[in-house]
Design an enzyme around this catalytic site. Structure first.
Site, PDB file in Angstrom:
ATOM      1  N   SER A  24       0.827  -1.204   0.000  1.00  0.00           N
ATOM      2  CA  SER A  24       0.000   0.000   0.000  1.00  0.00           C
ATOM      3  C   SER A  24       0.860   1.252   0.000  1.00  0.00           C
ATOM      4  CB  SER A  24      -0.863  -0.020   1.259  1.00  0.00           C
ATOM      5  OG  SER A  24      -1.619   1.163   1.324  1.00  0.00           O
ATOM      6  N   GLY A  58      -4.437   3.800   1.476  1.00  0.00           N
ATOM      7  CA  GLY A  58      -5.436   3.676   2.533  1.00  0.00           C
ATOM      8  C   GLY A  58      -6.781   4.292   2.161  1.00  0.00           C
ATOM      9  N   GLU A 164       2.002   0.948  11.831  1.00  0.00           N
ATOM     10  CA  GLU A 164       2.550   2.287  11.576  1.00  0.00           C
ATOM     11  C   GLU A 164       1.943   3.365  12.487  1.00  0.00           C
ATOM     12  OE1 GLU A 164       3.780  -0.297   9.324  1.00  0.00           O
ATOM     13  OE2 GLU A 164       4.948   1.485   8.854  1.00  0.00           O
ATOM     14  N   TYR A 166      -1.339   3.736  13.235  1.00  0.00           N
ATOM     15  CA  TYR A 166      -2.726   4.136  12.937  1.00  0.00           C
ATOM     16  C   TYR A 166      -3.685   3.547  13.991  1.00  0.00           C
ATOM     17  CZ  TYR A 166      -1.029   6.084   8.569  1.00  0.00           C
ATOM     18  OH  TYR A 166      -0.356   6.845   7.643  1.00  0.00           O
ATOM     19  N   ARG A 214      -2.120  -5.858   8.522  1.00  0.00           N
ATOM     20  CA  ARG A 214      -0.759  -5.304   8.630  1.00  0.00           C
ATOM     21  C   ARG A 214      -0.477  -5.068  10.101  1.00  0.00           C
ATOM     22  NH1 ARG A 214       2.121  -0.645   5.191  1.00  0.00           N
ATOM     23  NH2 ARG A 214       4.238  -1.204   5.766  1.00  0.00           N
ATOM     24  N   HIS A 252       4.722   5.975  12.642  1.00  0.00           N
ATOM     25  CA  HIS A 252       5.199   7.130  11.865  1.00  0.00           C
ATOM     26  C   HIS A 252       5.911   8.143  12.750  1.00  0.00           C
ATOM     27  CE1 HIS A 252       3.857   5.876   8.061  1.00  0.00           C
ATOM     28  NE2 HIS A 252       2.570   6.113   8.218  1.00  0.00           N
ATOM     29  N   GLU A 253       5.577   8.175  14.014  1.00  0.00           N
ATOM     30  CA  GLU A 253       6.209   9.155  14.899  1.00  0.00           C
ATOM     31  C   GLU A 253       7.526   8.640  15.493  1.00  0.00           C
ATOM     32  OE1 GLU A 253       3.752   8.809  18.966  1.00  0.00           O
ATOM     33  OE2 GLU A 253       2.615   8.444  17.166  1.00  0.00           O
ATOM     34  N   GLN A 339      11.810  11.491  -2.013  1.00  0.00           N
ATOM     35  CA  GLN A 339      11.632  12.891  -2.435  1.00  0.00           C
ATOM     36  C   GLN A 339      10.398  13.145  -3.285  1.00  0.00           C
ATOM     37  OE1 GLN A 339      15.226  14.700  -4.037  1.00  0.00           O
ATOM     38  NE2 GLN A 339      16.421  13.545  -2.576  1.00  0.00           N
ATOM     39  N   CYS A 341       7.792  10.701  -3.526  1.00  0.00           N
ATOM     40  CA  CYS A 341       6.633   9.910  -3.075  1.00  0.00           C
ATOM     41  C   CYS A 341       6.185  10.402  -1.699  1.00  0.00           C
ATOM     42  CB  CYS A 341       6.930   8.423  -3.137  1.00  0.00           C
ATOM     43  SG  CYS A 341       8.456   7.921  -2.336  1.00  0.00           S
ATOM     44  N   ALA A 384      19.790  14.424 -15.643  1.00  0.00           N
ATOM     45  CA  ALA A 384      18.879  15.107 -16.571  1.00  0.00           C
ATOM     46  C   ALA A 384      19.152  14.636 -17.998  1.00  0.00           C
ATOM     47  CB  ALA A 384      19.054  16.617 -16.466  1.00  0.00           C
ATOM     48  N   LYS A 421      24.112   6.346   1.193  1.00  0.00           N
ATOM     49  CA  LYS A 421      23.472   6.680  -0.088  1.00  0.00           C
ATOM     50  C   LYS A 421      23.946   5.739  -1.195  1.00  0.00           C
ATOM     51  CE  LYS A 421      21.786  11.341   0.283  1.00  0.00           C
ATOM     52  NZ  LYS A 421      21.722  12.689  -0.281  1.00  0.00           N
ATOM     53  N   GLY A 671      19.970  21.087 -14.022  1.00  0.00           N
ATOM     54  CA  GLY A 671      20.726  22.095 -13.286  1.00  0.00           C
ATOM     55  C   GLY A 671      21.196  23.230 -14.186  1.00  0.00           C
TER      56      GLY A 671
HETATM   57 FE1  SF4 Z   1      12.633   7.882  -4.341  1.00  0.00          FE
HETATM   58 FE2  SF4 Z   1      11.820   5.326  -4.376  1.00  0.00          FE
HETATM   59 FE3  SF4 Z   1      10.076   7.281  -3.807  1.00  0.00          FE
HETATM   60 FE4  SF4 Z   1      11.043   6.962  -6.264  1.00  0.00          FE
HETATM   61  S1  SF4 Z   1       9.748   5.542  -5.150  1.00  0.00           S
HETATM   62  S2  SF4 Z   1      10.817   8.879  -5.159  1.00  0.00           S
HETATM   63  S3  SF4 Z   1      13.136   6.344  -5.860  1.00  0.00           S
HETATM   64  S4  SF4 Z   1      11.824   6.662  -2.635  1.00  0.00           S
END
Ligand code: SF4
Length: 694
Positions: A24, A58, A164, A166, A214, A252-253, A339, A341, A384, A421, A671
């Site tokens: 989900s 959800g 999570e 909820y 879940r 989540h917290e 970033q 999602c 890019a 990373k 950029g």
């Molecule tokens: Fe980043 Fe994965 Fe979300 Fe895509 S699905 S934005 S790669 S965390």
């Protein structure tokens, strides 16, 4: 390939064709009925891509359970009609479709929120009302009604969200449940609500209906459950009629990261495995599973019967088919950056994916095959440029990609060496393989000039020349000294630092550099040799699960007896002393991303980084860096080296001047177009959108 992953799973009344489930994920499309066509197209792609079963974001059983005001619900005939679009899309490609019933409890972002006890959560401004017994019984009925309507809409089952943090999790754990009635007290009382919901759903929906639950297998909050209690709940859920137990990790917290990129792959599977020992129904593992080897190992080793992935399906809808066909090197790997999602969810924007801008835009960002291929030059092999070259080639154009350096990846090459990373290697690997597969001519070590472009007879020129780090020469005395360097010089292995370092600039890169300099895992580039980074198959050693757990205070014992699975964090010995300095006043890192910024802030804190805000830079000397501190006093920070992370500047020399009339059409992306803040999400989307339109 992956025999365990592709072994069907017989559930008695129905069979899953493989062991890979799309978990989900709230996309934002669920909340508006007019977006259900888009949502159906999104699921259709993933079903076509081979997922055995998919779970919606959800959907609330009633108004109190909304995540957001007027969030998606399933409580009317109208809802049934909308949801039919989704179930039809999934069934067309033989994928099971499950609707998640989520009651947000005190995590809801609206004034109607309810919970076990009237205790406000740290992540929502709304204080919940304590549920009365009548209210609880009515909510049980609402869950059952939602399940019945879901069945009418063609769903193969429902997932009851019990993790999570909820609502049902709020009842299950003492963290929020302070009740003294039949629904509070020991675990038998605390689980009554969840078990009643399952029984009611089973009674309403009948036997031939999949019910997933879940379950929070480790709460990661104070007063959270111990493993014995989690097992007690799992057994009761099985007895109440659950078909599959799915894994939830952390509320989540929780102040322990559970899904960000620095969490090692499969870091929590042993907790799921512990549950599996005590139930006879299938269990599903989750969190930071993103590549087939990891998934196969989990099933092959008997730790779980199924694997759930959510974000990896945003990144690559064809993940399953690629794994099946042995095309693992062509998987567009989710780098767990959040970033595009989860950060979007928190900003109340539609989700998409940093590495796949088509995610959730399947009907809008379409890569149509061209009838008349054109010659396309892409200048710059950062993300890019690679994205533009990829999409242009997918559409059938003849593409040449020029890169001045001897390596593709641009700024991602700096990101990938930051400990935690490592996933960024995968994106570069993906593009290198895709470009080769699509026949893009890649010219490395090629500095493009106008003459070269003219000779190439290009119809389109896409300028993706990126950025250069901003240099403080002329602005700050002492920047010519050998111990002063840009982040690019440090992270490409051109220069190395001493034991004490000042980092100028506390944006995302300043934080990354501070982590690079202090982390005691990962291998420094000067030991490693920068050459190795040019090998697309090379992967640095990531932090081990046990090291990571010690650092964050997560129990190593799957049969944990500590509440919430939390333990004291281990002592950390930073590799160096780092000062992280910014000119603006206030907390450092306040501009970092919502869902991962706190992890970076916690890292620099735990690694002893001295944070300096409101500083004016005076000069750099051989003693160190002189600043005027926020008290207005001149101060020397004695450091061996200085790393400048003061932003970037666009490189745009190749764009034609106003008045020029080149034969080719020019497009500026990434950029090179906007360097204000390095933004890979925008860069990749820019590339895809421009290439989709030529
Ligand atoms: Fe980043 Fe994965 Fe979300 Fe895509 S699905 S934005 S790669 S965390």
């Amino acid at each position: 390939h992956y025999p365990h992953l592709f072994e069907p799973l017989d559930l008695g009344f129905t069979t899953l064709k493989n062991r890979v489930v799309m978990g989900s994920m709230h996309t934002g499309l669920e909340d508006r009925f007019y977006n259900y066509g888009k949502l159906a197209a999104y699921f259709a792609e993933r079903a076509k891509g081979g997922a055995a079963m998919m779970i919606t974001g959800g959907i609330s059983p009633n108004r109190e359970g909304w995540l957001l005001p007027a969030g998606g619900t399933m409580n009317s005939k109208m809802d049934v009609r909308n949801h039919q679009k989704i179930t039809k899309a999934a069934h067309k490609y033989d994928s099971k479709m499950i609707m998640q019933i989520l009651h947000s409890g005190r995590y809801g972002y609206h004034p109607f929120v309810v919970s076990a006890s009237p205790i406000k959560s740290p992540i929502s401004p709304f204080k919940p009302r304590k549920m009365s017994i009548k209210n609880i019984e009515q909510t049980v009925n609402d869950f059952a009604r939602s399940a019945r309507l879901a069945k009418q809409a063609g769903y193969d089952g429902v997932e009851i969200m019990g993790s999570e943090g909820y609502l049902l999790n709020q009842f299950l754990s003492r963290h929020v449940n302070k009740r003294t009635d039949d629904y509070g007290g020991d675990i038998h009382n605390r689980m009554k609500f969840a078990v009643d919901v399952v029984k009611a759903v089973r009674a309403e929906a009948g036997e031939d209906f999949i019910i997933l639950f879940r379950l929070s297998v480790i709460d990661l909050v104070t007063d959270g459950n111990i493993m014995d209690e989690v097992i007690t709940v799992a057994k009761a859920l099985e007895a109440a009629g659950v078909t599959i137990i799915n894994t939830g990790i952390g509320w989540h917290e929780a102040r322990v990261p559970t899904i960000v990129t620095s969490v090692p792959r499969a870091a929590f599977v042993d907790f799921t495995s512990e549950i599996k020992k005590h139930v006879s129904i299938p269990v599903m593992a989750a969190n930071r599973i993103n590549m087939p080897d990891t998934a196969e190992n989990i099933i092959a080793s008997g730790q779980a019967d199924l694997v759930q992935m959510a974000r990896p399906f945003l990144a690559d809808p064809n993940w399953v088919n690629k794994a099946k066909n042995g095309e693992v090197d062509r998987i567009n790997t989710c780098i767990a950056c959040n970033q595009a999602c989860l950060d979007h969810t928190f900003e109340n924007k539609r989700s998409t994916c940093l590495v796949n801008p088509q995610a959730c835009y399947e009907t809008e960002l379409v890569y149509k095959k061209v009838k008349k291929p054109k010659n396309v030059a892409v200048i710059g092999g950062g993300v890019a440029g690679m994205s533009a070259a990829h999409v242009a080639a997918l559409r059938g154009h003849n593409v040449t990609l020029f890169e001045a350096k001897d390596i593709l990846g641009g700024q991602f090459n700096y990101a990938k060496v930051i400990p935690g990373k490592e996933e960024f290697f995968e994106t570069i690997r993906y593009y290198i393989n895709e470009l080769a597969h699509l026949g893009v001519e890649v010219k490395l070590n090629t500095k493009v000039d106008k003459a070269l472009l003219e000779a190439g007879n290009f119809h389109h020129v896409i300028v993706a020349t990126g950025v250069v780090p901003r240099c403080l020469k002329g602005k700050l005395e002492g920047t010519d000294l050998p111990q002063v360097m840009s982040y690019a010089e440090l992270l490409s292995g051109q220069k190395s630092v001493g034991n004490t370092v000042a980092v100028i600039g506390a944006g995302g890169i300043g934080f990354d550099v501070s982590e690079y300099l202090t982390a005691n895992h990962g291998q420094a580039l000067d030991e490693l040799g920068a050459e190795v980074l040019k090998d697309p198959t090379y992967r640095p050693k990531a932090q081990s699960v046990s090291e990571w757990r010690e650092e964050w205070g997560v129990t190593a014992d799957p049969d944990y007896q500590t509440e919430g699975g939390l333990i004291e964090t281990g002592d950390i010995t930073p590799v160096r002393q780092v000062y992280l300095i910014q000119r603006t006043k206030g907390r450092l890192g306040s501009g970092l991303n919502k869902t991962s910024g706190w992890v970076h802030r916690a890292h620099v804190k735990s690694h002893g980084v001295i944070q300096v805000s409101g500083a004016q830079y005076e000069k750099i000397t051989n003693e160190g860096i002189w600043i005027t501190n926020n008290q207005g006093q001149s101060q020397l920070l004695r450091v061996d080296s200085v790393v400048v992370c003061a932003g970037q500047e666009s490189v745009v020399e190749l764009m034609p001047n106003v008045g020029d009339a080149p034969d080719a059409q020019y497009h500026l992306i990434g950029g090179a177009k906007l360097a204000a803040e390095l933004d890979a999400k925008r860069a990749i989307r820019d590339g895809a959108e421009v290439a989709a339109g030529i």
